[in-house]
Design a protein around this motif. Structure first.
Motif, PDB file in Angstrom:
ATOM      1  N   TYR A   1      25.894  52.426  43.990  1.00 39.63           N
ATOM      2  CA  TYR A   1      26.759  51.477  43.251  1.00 39.63           C
ATOM      3  C   TYR A   1      27.625  52.147  42.172  1.00 39.63           C
ATOM      4  N   PRO A   2      27.008  52.916  41.231  1.00 35.77           N
ATOM      5  CA  PRO A   2      27.838  53.504  40.160  1.00 35.77           C
ATOM      6  C   PRO A   2      28.852  54.513  40.682  1.00 35.77           C
ATOM      7  N   GLN A   3      28.478  55.276  41.726  1.00 37.49           N
ATOM      8  CA  GLN A   3      29.427  56.255  42.297  1.00 37.49           C
ATOM      9  C   GLN A   3      30.605  55.538  42.943  1.00 37.49           C
ATOM     10  N   THR A   4      30.318  54.447  43.633  1.00 34.30           N
ATOM     11  CA  THR A   4      31.383  53.673  44.282  1.00 34.30           C
ATOM     12  C   THR A   4      32.358  53.147  43.240  1.00 34.30           C
ATOM     13  N   LEU A   5      31.817  52.585  42.164  1.00 35.03           N
ATOM     14  CA  LEU A   5      32.700  52.071  41.098  1.00 35.03           C
ATOM     15  C   LEU A   5      33.463  53.206  40.418  1.00 35.03           C
ATOM     16  N   ALA A   6      32.811  54.371  40.272  1.00 31.17           N
ATOM     17  CA  ALA A   6      33.481  55.515  39.622  1.00 31.17           C
ATOM     18  C   ALA A   6      34.685  55.962  40.450  1.00 31.17           C
ATOM     19  N   LYS A   7      34.521  55.976  41.766  1.00 32.32           N
ATOM     20  CA  LYS A   7      35.656  56.349  42.634  1.00 32.32           C
ATOM     21  C   LYS A   7      36.795  55.336  42.496  1.00 32.32           C
ATOM     22  N   ALA A   8      36.445  54.065  42.415  1.00 31.64           N
ATOM     23  CA  ALA A   8      37.467  53.020  42.271  1.00 31.64           C
ATOM     24  C   ALA A   8      38.217  53.182  40.957  1.00 31.64           C
ATOM     25  N   VAL A   9      37.459  53.379  39.889  1.00 33.33           N
ATOM     26  CA  VAL A   9      38.071  53.504  38.560  1.00 33.33           C
ATOM     27  C   VAL A   9      39.001  54.720  38.511  1.00 33.33           C
ATOM     28  N   ALA A  10      38.595  55.818  39.181  1.00 34.50           N
ATOM     29  CA  ALA A  10      39.420  57.033  39.181  1.00 34.50           C
ATOM     30  C   ALA A  10      40.696  56.839  40.004  1.00 34.50           C
ATOM     31  N   ALA A  11      40.607  56.063  41.071  1.00 36.95           N
ATOM     32  CA  ALA A  11      41.734  55.975  42.006  1.00 36.95           C
ATOM     33  C   ALA A  11      42.738  54.878  41.660  1.00 36.95           C
ATOM     34  N   LEU A  12      42.284  53.799  41.046  1.00 38.25           N
ATOM     35  CA  LEU A  12      43.137  52.622  40.891  1.00 38.25           C
ATOM     36  C   LEU A  12      43.834  52.626  39.536  1.00 38.25           C
ATOM     37  N   LYS A  13      45.157  52.691  39.584  1.00 36.05           N
ATOM     38  CA  LYS A  13      45.957  52.741  38.352  1.00 36.05           C
ATOM     39  C   LYS A  13      46.927  51.558  38.331  1.00 36.05           C
ATOM     40  N   ASN A  14      47.573  51.396  37.187  1.00 34.66           N
ATOM     41  CA  ASN A  14      48.651  50.394  37.049  1.00 34.66           C
ATOM     42  C   ASN A  14      48.175  48.978  37.354  1.00 34.66           C
ATOM     43  N   ILE A  15      47.003  48.652  36.859  1.00 36.73           N
ATOM     44  CA  ILE A  15      46.471  47.298  37.048  1.00 36.73           C
ATOM     45  C   ILE A  15      46.269  46.634  35.688  1.00 36.73           C
ATOM     46  N   ASP A  16      46.898  45.478  35.517  1.00 37.58           N
ATOM     47  CA  ASP A  16      46.785  44.749  34.248  1.00 37.58           C
ATOM     48  C   ASP A  16      45.742  43.643  34.320  1.00 37.58           C
ATOM     49  N   THR A  17      45.615  43.034  35.503  1.00 37.07           N
ATOM     50  CA  THR A  17      44.736  41.867  35.644  1.00 37.07           C
ATOM     51  C   THR A  17      43.687  42.128  36.706  1.00 37.07           C
ATOM     52  N   VAL A  18      42.424  41.963  36.325  1.00 32.69           N
ATOM     53  CA  VAL A  18      41.322  42.117  37.273  1.00 32.69           C
ATOM     54  C   VAL A  18      40.728  40.732  37.539  1.00 32.69           C
ATOM     55  N   VAL A  19      40.605  40.399  38.819  1.00 39.52           N
ATOM     56  CA  VAL A  19      39.981  39.137  39.231  1.00 39.52           C
ATOM     57  C   VAL A  19      38.589  39.488  39.766  1.00 39.52           C
ATOM     58  N   PRO A  20      37.535  39.259  38.955  1.00 36.97           N
ATOM     59  CA  PRO A  20      36.184  39.573  39.429  1.00 36.97           C
ATOM     60  C   PRO A  20      35.750  38.570  40.496  1.00 36.97           C
ATOM     61  N   GLY A  21      34.615  38.850  41.153  1.00 43.20           N
ATOM     62  CA  GLY A  21      34.152  37.963  42.215  1.00 43.20           C
ATOM     63  C   GLY A  21      33.851  36.557  41.738  1.00 43.20           C
ATOM     64  N   HIS A  22      33.279  36.448  40.532  1.00 41.46           N
ATOM     65  CA  HIS A  22      32.802  35.125  40.093  1.00 41.46           C
ATOM     66  C   HIS A  22      33.064  34.817  38.619  1.00 41.46           C
ATOM     67  N   SER A  23      33.839  35.639  37.936  1.00 41.00           N
ATOM     68  CA  SER A  23      34.039  35.456  36.490  1.00 41.00           C
ATOM     69  C   SER A  23      35.504  35.223  36.174  1.00 41.00           C
ATOM     70  N   PRO A  24      35.789  34.741  34.951  1.00 39.99           N
ATOM     71  CA  PRO A  24      37.189  34.606  34.532  1.00 39.99           C
ATOM     72  C   PRO A  24      37.924  35.955  34.563  1.00 39.99           C
ATOM     73  N   LEU A  25      39.248  35.911  34.507  1.00 40.80           N
ATOM     74  CA  LEU A  25      40.062  37.113  34.621  1.00 40.80           C
ATOM     75  C   LEU A  25      39.708  38.140  33.548  1.00 40.80           C
ATOM     76  N   MET A  26      39.763  39.404  33.946  1.00 38.68           N
ATOM     77  CA  MET A  26      39.411  40.496  33.038  1.00 38.68           C
ATOM     78  C   MET A  26      40.435  41.613  33.137  1.00 38.68           C
ATOM     79  N   LYS A  27      40.091  42.776  32.503  1.00 36.90           N
ATOM     80  CA  LYS A  27      40.979  43.941  32.475  1.00 36.90           C
ATOM     81  C   LYS A  27      40.288  45.128  33.147  1.00 36.90           C
ATOM     82  N   MET A  28      41.060  46.174  33.389  1.00 40.34           N
ATOM     83  CA  MET A  28      40.490  47.383  33.997  1.00 40.34           C
ATOM     84  C   MET A  28      39.384  47.973  33.115  1.00 40.34           C
ATOM     85  N   ALA A  29      39.547  47.838  31.798  1.00 40.11           N
ATOM     86  CA  ALA A  29      38.515  48.366  30.893  1.00 40.11           C
ATOM     87  C   ALA A  29      37.155  47.713  31.167  1.00 40.11           C
ATOM     88  N   ASP A  30      37.172  46.474  31.627  1.00 37.04           N
ATOM     89  CA  ASP A  30      35.909  45.789  31.948  1.00 37.04           C
ATOM     90  C   ASP A  30      35.260  46.393  33.203  1.00 37.04           C
TER      91      ASP A  30
END
Ligand SMILES: [Zn+2]
Length: 303
Positions: free
Chosen positions: A208-237
């Motif tokens: 799990y943490p490695q998968t998320l680490a790869k995502a965080v490293a690869a995904l840029k230029n994102i202002d709005t994060v839509v989580p699976g079940h929570s209100p809108l968040m940011k990349m920092a979350d």
């Protein structure tokens, strides 16, 4: 195999309970407008579990038609259809599922068979195991799949799908709308709490943490994060959730190496969770149990 059957029974019971509860109350699905051509149909109204309709859904309106990312629970079908139509009366032409679960795929069959269904290749295999996609319903199994990355559409209508490895399941897709700087994470980042690790569908608390680490490293230029079940968040979350899942894993691994029980490990993990602002710990014990089970399975396999 036994474990899989038991899990199926629990899911079924939950589904029946939810159907009855849903019939007793008027169904309401809230929406959030993120852009003129992109809305989120929310998972539930904060603080009101009776409004749980399934995961957050992205509604992306293109020239050709509506693209849906996930389709909520089947029991919310009519309300969901009406809600989608209230945003656009264009036909739904494409459905992307972030993963296999019934609260994200429950209404894939409501928009006809001309819809193009797109998922990660492992999610297609997981869907094929579900009763909801057997018999006649097999027509709704996705024909278009990807392994690591897939770009759909172009220009303002481009959608990028990414797969970074196992976590919640073994087929979790991140869906990025580059022109809107929006990303849907599915349940790899569902909430600020212990992750659900669906091991029968290939999920892994160790990866799990490695998968998320790869995502965080690869995904840029994102202002709005839509989580699976929570209100809108940011990349920092998402970055914080990566650190959280890494620390949760280490806490469980250390406790297990020291010969401590799941209960003791869960206590340590809940104490650790309190360092993370705004995090709940309702699901932490279940996450720790799944990590213990996974470590035990690996140890048995290596024996
Ligand atoms: Zn899920």
């Amino acid at each position: 195999m036994k474990r899989r059957l038991a899990l199926g029974a629990i899911v079924l019971t939950g589904g029946v309970a939810m159907t009855v509860a849903a019939q007793q109350r008027a169904q309401v699905i809230d929406s959030v407008k993120v852009a003129d051509n992109y809305y989120v149909l929310t998972s539930s109204t904060p603080g009101n579990n009776d409004t749980f309709s399934g995961g957050n859904v992205g509604v992306f309106v293109t020239n050709a038609g509506v693209v849906l990312v996930d389709t909520k629970l089947a029991a919310w079908g009519d309300t969901f259809l009406n809600r989608v139509r209230s945003i656009s009366n264009k036909p739904v032409t494409m459905i992307i599922n972030t993963h296999t679960h019934a609260d994200h795929t429950g209404n894939n069959d409501k928009f006809g068979t001309n819809v193009e269904f797109v998922v990660h290749q492992n999610t297609k295999a997981n869907m094929a195991k579900m009763d909801a996609f057997k018999g006649d319903k097999a027509a709704f199994l996705p024909k278009r799949t990807f392994s690591d990355r897939l770009t759909l559409g172009r220009g303002a209508e481009q959608i990028d799908l990414y797969y970074f490895g196992r976590g919640h399941t073994d087929g979790d897709a991140f869906v990025v709308f580059p022109s809107l700087r929006v990303m849907q994470t599915g349940d790899l980042f569902a909430w600020k709490d212990g992750p659900r690790i669906d091991r029968p569908n290939g999920g892994s608390g160790v990866q799990y943490p490695q998968t998320l680490a790869k995502a965080v490293a690869a995904l840029k230029n994102i202002d709005t994060v839509v989580p699976g079940h929570s209100p809108l968040m940011k990349m920092a979350d998402v970055q914080e959730y990566q650190r959280y899942t890494a620390e949760l894993l280490k806490t469980a691994q250390d406790a297990k190496a020291a010969g401590r029980s799941v209960d003791d490990a869960a206590s340590a993990a809940i104490a650790m969770t309190q360092k993370y602002r705004g995090y709940a710990s309702e699901r932490v014990k279940a996450s720790v149990q799944d990590i213990y089970d996974e470590l035990n399975a690996v140890a048995t396999a290596n024996r």
